[in-house]
Design a protein around this motif. Structure first.
Motif, mmCIF file in Angstrom:
data_model
loop_
_atom_site.group_PDB
_atom_site.id
_atom_site.type_symbol
_atom_site.label_atom_id
_atom_site.label_comp_id
_atom_site.label_asym_id
_atom_site.label_seq_id
_atom_site.Cartn_x
_atom_site.Cartn_y
_atom_site.Cartn_z
ATOM 1 N N GLY A 250 0.795 -1.216 0.000
ATOM 2 C CA GLY A 250 0.000 0.000 0.000
ATOM 3 C C GLY A 250 0.828 1.266 0.000
ATOM 4 N N PHE A 251 0.471 2.182 -0.880
ATOM 5 C CA PHE A 251 1.132 3.473 -0.987
ATOM 6 C C PHE A 251 0.081 4.560 -1.170
ATOM 7 N N LYS A 252 0.498 5.813 -0.951
ATOM 8 C CA LYS A 252 -0.399 6.955 -1.132
ATOM 9 C C LYS A 252 0.246 7.974 -2.054
ATOM 10 N N MET A 253 -0.549 8.458 -3.006
ATOM 11 C CA MET A 253 -0.176 9.635 -3.772
ATOM 12 C C MET A 253 -0.851 10.793 -3.054
ATOM 13 N N LYS A 254 -0.130 11.930 -2.956
ATOM 14 C CA LYS A 254 -0.644 13.044 -2.160
ATOM 15 C C LYS A 254 -0.502 14.353 -2.922
ATOM 16 N N TRP A 255 -1.567 15.134 -2.865
ATOM 17 C CA TRP A 255 -1.548 16.474 -3.432
ATOM 18 C C TRP A 255 -1.961 17.433 -2.322
ATOM 19 N N HIS A 256 -1.217 18.510 -2.180
ATOM 20 C CA HIS A 256 -1.452 19.476 -1.112
ATOM 21 C C HIS A 256 -1.975 20.788 -1.695
ATOM 22 N N ASN A 257 -2.931 21.395 -1.006
ATOM 23 C CA ASN A 257 -3.471 22.702 -1.393
ATOM 24 C C ASN A 257 -3.951 22.724 -2.841
ATOM 25 N N LEU A 258 -4.725 21.717 -3.185
ATOM 26 C CA LEU A 258 -5.209 21.561 -4.554
ATOM 27 C C LEU A 258 -6.503 22.353 -4.743
ATOM 28 N N ARG B 40 -5.818 12.613 -1.435
ATOM 29 C CA ARG B 40 -5.043 11.384 -1.287
ATOM 30 C C ARG B 40 -5.600 10.334 -2.233
ATOM 31 N N LEU B 41 -4.694 9.556 -2.828
ATOM 32 C CA LEU B 41 -5.082 8.443 -3.688
ATOM 33 C C LEU B 41 -4.277 7.214 -3.283
ATOM 34 N N PRO B 42 -4.884 6.295 -2.537
ATOM 35 C CA PRO B 42 -4.194 5.051 -2.197
ATOM 36 C C PRO B 42 -4.009 4.179 -3.441
ATOM 37 N N VAL B 43 -2.813 3.609 -3.553
ATOM 38 C CA VAL B 43 -2.463 2.792 -4.710
ATOM 39 C C VAL B 43 -1.896 1.472 -4.205
ATOM 40 N N GLY B 44 -2.452 0.375 -4.702
ATOM 41 C CA GLY B 44 -1.901 -0.949 -4.405
ATOM 42 C C GLY B 44 -0.865 -1.292 -5.448
ATOM 43 N N MET B 45 0.374 -1.486 -5.007
ATOM 44 C CA MET B 45 1.472 -1.778 -5.938
ATOM 45 C C MET B 45 1.776 -3.272 -5.895
ATOM 46 N N MET B 46 1.259 -3.978 -6.879
ATOM 47 C CA MET B 46 1.483 -5.416 -6.995
ATOM 48 C C MET B 46 2.114 -5.660 -8.360
ATOM 49 N N SER B 47 1.614 -6.598 -9.116
ATOM 50 C CA SER B 47 2.134 -6.770 -10.473
ATOM 51 C C SER B 47 1.687 -5.612 -11.359
ATOM 52 N N GLU B 48 0.638 -4.924 -10.915
ATOM 53 C CA GLU B 48 0.118 -3.734 -11.575
ATOM 54 C C GLU B 48 -0.165 -2.706 -10.491
ATOM 55 N N GLN C 152 -10.086 5.908 6.211
ATOM 56 C CA GLN C 152 -9.831 5.679 4.785
ATOM 57 C C GLN C 152 -8.731 4.639 4.576
ATOM 58 N N LEU C 153 -7.706 4.670 5.427
ATOM 59 C CA LEU C 153 -6.623 3.697 5.286
ATOM 60 C C LEU C 153 -7.060 2.298 5.719
ATOM 61 N N ALA C 154 -7.958 2.210 6.685
ATOM 62 C CA ALA C 154 -8.504 0.898 7.060
ATOM 63 C C ALA C 154 -9.311 0.323 5.894
ATOM 64 N N LYS C 155 -10.075 1.184 5.228
ATOM 65 C CA LYS C 155 -10.827 0.776 4.045
ATOM 66 C C LYS C 155 -9.863 0.310 2.946
ATOM 67 N N PHE C 156 -8.778 1.043 2.768
ATOM 68 C CA PHE C 156 -7.769 0.700 1.766
ATOM 69 C C PHE C 156 -7.154 -0.671 2.058
ATOM 70 N N LYS C 157 -6.825 -0.914 3.299
ATOM 71 C CA LYS C 157 -6.232 -2.200 3.690
ATOM 72 C C LYS C 157 -7.173 -3.352 3.331
ATOM 73 N N THR C 158 -8.457 -3.183 3.608
ATOM 74 C CA THR C 158 -9.456 -4.207 3.269
ATOM 75 C C THR C 158 -9.547 -4.386 1.757
ATOM 76 N N ARG C 159 -9.530 -3.291 1.033
ATOM 77 C CA ARG C 159 -9.644 -3.371 -0.425
ATOM 78 C C ARG C 159 -8.429 -4.032 -1.054
ATOM 79 N N LEU C 160 -7.259 -3.824 -0.490
ATOM 80 C CA LEU C 160 -6.076 -4.516 -1.010
ATOM 81 C C LEU C 160 -6.220 -6.024 -0.863
#
Length: 131
Positions: A66-74, A82-90, A108-116
């Motif tokens: 699990g990783f996060k892309m982050k944009w500040h003051n957008l 924030r955009l959580p990204v699962g880095m696997m084969s894709e 949101q991160l707990a949700k992300f963990k479940t989705r991964l």
């Protein structure tokens, strides 16, 4: 690396657009070009910037793959996107959200963990790919 758009990612994008929290200009000129950098991961120097890209962690422990892309003051509202990204084969785009406080971030991160875990099991809906 191919970028997989999950139904969660598409739904969250549409919700952000519907609520007028993400302007088309911000998406086209900031978010989308950065997401497309995942095609050449990890070669782009932006991935070395922890204010843009970092491991996702919950309760002090890193979320596997699990990783996060982050944009500040957008945008005009100066949101923290924030955009959580699962880095696997894709690279799996999971769901975008606005960081408002630590409790929201943790949910949101707990949700992300479940989705991964669902992605690992093949229990997700693919809505498209960014090639």
């Amino acid at each position: 690396m191919e970028i997989v758009i999950t139904a969660w990612a598409l739904d969250s994008y549409l919700e952000l657009k519907h609520k007028h929290q993400l302007a088309t200009q911000d998406y086209k000129h900031a978010v989308r070009p950065d997401v497309l950098l995942l095609r050449t991961f990890p070669r782009d120097p932006k991935f070395a910037n922890n204010k843009f890209w970092s491991p996702a962690s919950l309760n002090g422990a890193n979320i596997p793959d699990g990783f996060k892309m982050k944009w500040h003051n957008l945008g005009a509202n100066r949101i923290q996107l924030r955009l959580p990204v699962g880095m696997m084969s894709e690279a799996f785009l999971c769901h975008a959200y606005i960081k408002t406080d630590p409790k929201t971030e943790a949910r949101q991160l707990a949700k992300f963990k479940t989705r991964l875990e669902l992605i690992r099991r093949g229990q997700y809906t693919e809505c498209g790919r960014l090639l």
